[in-house]
Write an enzyme that holds these catalytic residues in place. Structure first.
Site, short mmCIF file in Angstrom:
data_model
loop_
_atom_site.label_atom_id
_atom_site.label_comp_id
_atom_site.label_asym_id
_atom_site.label_seq_id
_atom_site.Cartn_x
_atom_site.Cartn_y
_atom_site.Cartn_z
N ASP A 100 79.43 3.76 50.26
CA ASP A 100 78.41 4.80 50.13
C ASP A 100 77.20 4.25 49.34
OD1 ASP A 100 77.12 7.34 49.63
OD2 ASP A 100 79.06 8.29 50.01
N THR A 110 74.74 11.04 53.38
CA THR A 110 76.17 10.70 53.56
C THR A 110 76.82 11.33 54.80
OG1 THR A 110 76.51 10.25 51.25
CG2 THR A 110 78.45 10.95 52.47
N ASN A 130 73.75 16.89 54.58
CA ASN A 130 74.98 17.21 53.86
C ASN A 130 75.12 18.74 53.83
OD1 ASN A 130 75.57 14.53 53.28
ND2 ASN A 130 74.40 14.57 51.38
N ASP A 156 84.79 14.65 50.09
CA ASP A 156 85.42 15.30 51.24
C ASP A 156 84.76 14.89 52.56
OD1 ASP A 156 83.03 16.92 51.06
OD2 ASP A 156 84.08 18.29 49.72
N ARG A 157 83.40 14.92 52.59
CA ARG A 157 82.72 14.63 53.85
C ARG A 157 82.92 13.18 54.30
NH1 ARG A 157 79.10 15.54 49.75
NH2 ARG A 157 77.50 13.98 49.28
N ASP A 204 77.82 5.35 45.35
CA ASP A 204 76.70 6.29 45.51
C ASP A 204 76.40 7.00 44.19
OD1 ASP A 204 74.79 7.75 47.32
OD2 ASP A 204 75.97 9.46 46.66
N ASP A 232 76.71 4.16 54.66
CA ASP A 232 76.22 5.41 55.26
C ASP A 232 74.71 5.58 55.10
OD1 ASP A 232 76.50 5.68 52.54
OD2 ASP A 232 77.26 7.74 52.61
N HIS A 233 74.09 4.74 54.25
CA HIS A 233 72.64 4.72 54.02
C HIS A 233 72.39 3.71 52.92
CE1 HIS A 233 73.51 6.94 50.36
NE2 HIS A 233 74.20 7.82 51.08
ZN LIG Z 1 73.72 9.70 47.74
#
Ligand SMILES: [Zn+2]
Length: 539
Positions: free
Chosen positions: A33, A74, A95, A157-158, A300, A346-347
């Site tokens: 992340d 995310t 999100n 969770d995501r 993250d 994810d980014h």
């Molecule tokens: Zn972030």
């Protein structure tokens, strides 16, 4: 006659053998992340030979893998990796987002019809139902009457639920209140024994009774700025942002285990749980391929608090490198050469805007609450009460029914609101929903906006900020933009079916899913818009 039949048999055997040889017992999807591409090399000299460097030395690296939509967050990130398509199609447009029909903000994996399994709060009321398309794991399971197992794991969770897909056997995420891995009755009614046993070991208590010191002597971390600077947030308002971080005293104040998410030991905790999942679920030990998706979330949280150039981010990657090494060693022992890994993010993240400004690089911060308040005021004054509903994910939402009822002119609204927005420092340009639906764009950022634009879910005007400008406070780092600091991420394939190599061609994040589908000889996810990269894989 006999001779040619024998020859055909040999050819057939050769081809059949090649197919099955490239299909691994286990696919391991690793998402880090907020990992920028440059972190693979920036901290290289502190990495061991068995972690990131091993993936690069023995695997296939794509040096220019990019996200191809905004916003780079995310939930859309994880969804796009596993579905091979963008928010325009898979529907995970942020999100959180403002739901036009419900007239309220919703969270990507919230599901009121679902119950907690194993939790002490409501953090388990989650499912992947808002995701509109299948993942490559779903397609694998559809292809073999659901014999394959797919399990998703992440502190967030995501980061666990969306990769595990609609047919996932399980997704596990972390609950701060109890300090446990939890799930929901979307998957099952009670946690498996191995999960209860893992939870009983109370690792979070152990991690939160240690100070966070640097893994290597801090003087060795020459790739980051000095530890004491003005661009980092502290863990609490009276605290400092320098090493060592007194985690036990911060934990003593509120006793919430969520603190584990925000330190690098959250990644170690995730890795250990993933290893137990592989062991006790017998992943990769059956006749068909299984999948485990692991997302390392702590990177993250550390990035947001301390920023791209901090010693804390450097230390977090040096430690994550050792976790990746451990994981690969475990996979070697379990599967020999019969597993395939991909690692991506994810980014990325933008450098702290005030740090950039201190170096004379144009940058700035945008307070989205203030921007939203002034928009609300402006729209009320010019078009009346209750037209403005929400500004989020850089999109304006209005009450479309009331707008029609009052017979307001959309063109007039768009012109006036865009002219108003353009006066704000840091706003680069604005596009309308009708621009998005009527045209076909190829330029960045409008193509990126279009790929992130979902006609049923997105707002009426979409705003783009200038490079270096972030919707964030004065300290720490964030992400979300269509520019390379947020869109360019690592992409490495490693293990069975993968040739060693390095590819400089621009590839999209949506290319990962069809590549894994091709490796496994299963259909692409049903909304897939990416292209397979298997011409670079082993023949
Ligand atoms: Zn972030």
């Amino acid at each position: 006659m006999k001779k040619s039949a024998l020859f055909s048999l040999v050819i057939l055997f050769f081809y059949t053998n090649t197919y099955s040889q490239n299909k691994p017992k286990l696919v391991v999807g690793i998402v880090v992340d907020q990992m920028r591409y440059d972190y693979l090399y920036r901290f290289e000299k502190h990495y061991s030979n068995g972690g990131f460097k091993r993936l690069l030395n023995e695997g296939l690296e794509f040096t220019n893998a990019q996200y191809n939509y905004v916003p780079t967050y995310t939930a859309p990130g994880h969804t796009s990796i596993y579905t091979g398509t963008t928010p325009a199609i898979h529907g995970i447009i942020g999100n959180n987002w403002f739901d036009k029909n419900l007239n309220k903000s919703v969270y990507c994996t919230d599901d009121e019809s679902i119950k907690n399994v194993g939790g002490a709060s409501n953090e388990g009321k989650m499912s992947p139902r808002k995701m509109l398309t299948t993942t490559f794991g779903d397609e694998l399971k559809l292809s073999n009457n659901r014999k394959s197992k797919v399990i998703g794991i992440a502190l967030k969770d995501r980061g666990a639920i969306l990769p595990a897909g609609h047919l996932g056997n399980a997704a596990y995420w972390f609950e701060g209140k109890s300090g446990n891995w939890i799930s929901s009755n979307y998957y099952f009614d009670s946690l498996p024994d191995w999960v209860n046993k893992f939870n009983k070991k109370k690792f979070p208590e152990m991690y939160l009774t240690q100070k966070w010191q640097t893994f290597l002597p801090i003087e060795n971390y020459k790739e980051s700025i000095e530890d004491n600077n003005n661009f980092e947030k502290s863990f609490d308002k009276d605290g400092t942002s320098i090493f060592p971080h007194d985690i036990p005293s911060i934990f003593a104040k509120n006793k919430n285990f969520d603190l584990l998410k925000e330190i690098p030991f959250g990644n170690t905790f995730t890795k250990d749980f993933a290893i137990d999942a592989i062991k006790f679920e017998n992943l990769g030990k059956g006749e068909v391929t299984d999948i485990i998706t692991i997302s390392f979330s702590s990177t993250d949280y550390v990035g947001h608090r301390f920023g791209v150039s901090s010693k804390e981010v450097e230390d977090t990657y040096v430690r994550l490198d050792r976790d990746i090494e451990d994981l690969l060693k475990f996979l070697d022992l379990q599967f020999g050469k019969d597993y395939t890994v991909f690692l991506t993010a994810d980014h990325g993240a933008a450098d702290n805007a005030n740090y950039l400004k201190s170096l004379n690089i144009p940058a700035g911060t945008i307070n989205d609450n203030k921007l939203s308040d002034s928009l609300k005021f402006f729209i009320k004054k010019n078009f009346g009460d209750s037209i403005f509903l929400n500004y989020s994910n850089q999109q304006i939402f209005i009450n479309e029914n009331l707008f029609a009822e009052k017979k307001l002119s959309l063109q007039d609204f768009e012109q006036k609101v865009i002219a108003f927005l353009m006066k704000f420092d840091g706003v680069q340009n604005c596009n309308t929903a009708s621009d998005m639906t009527k045209n076909s764009f190829s330029d960045i950022p409008r193509l990126m906006m279009q790929n992130g634009f979902n006609a049923k879910k997105s707002g009426i005007i979409l705003v783009n900020y200038q490079p270096g400008w972030v919707e964030y406070g004065a300290k720490g780092s964030t992400h979300g933009a269509p520019f390379s600091y947020d869109t360019r991420v690592p992409l490495v394939f490693f293990g069975k079916g993968i040739n060693r190599g390095k590819c400089y061609e621009k590839v999209n994040i949506t290319d990962i899913a069809p590549s894994i589908s091709t490796l496994l000889n299963v259909p692409f996810p049903n909304g897939c818009s990416g292209k397979p990269l298997n011409m670079y894989f082993a023949k």
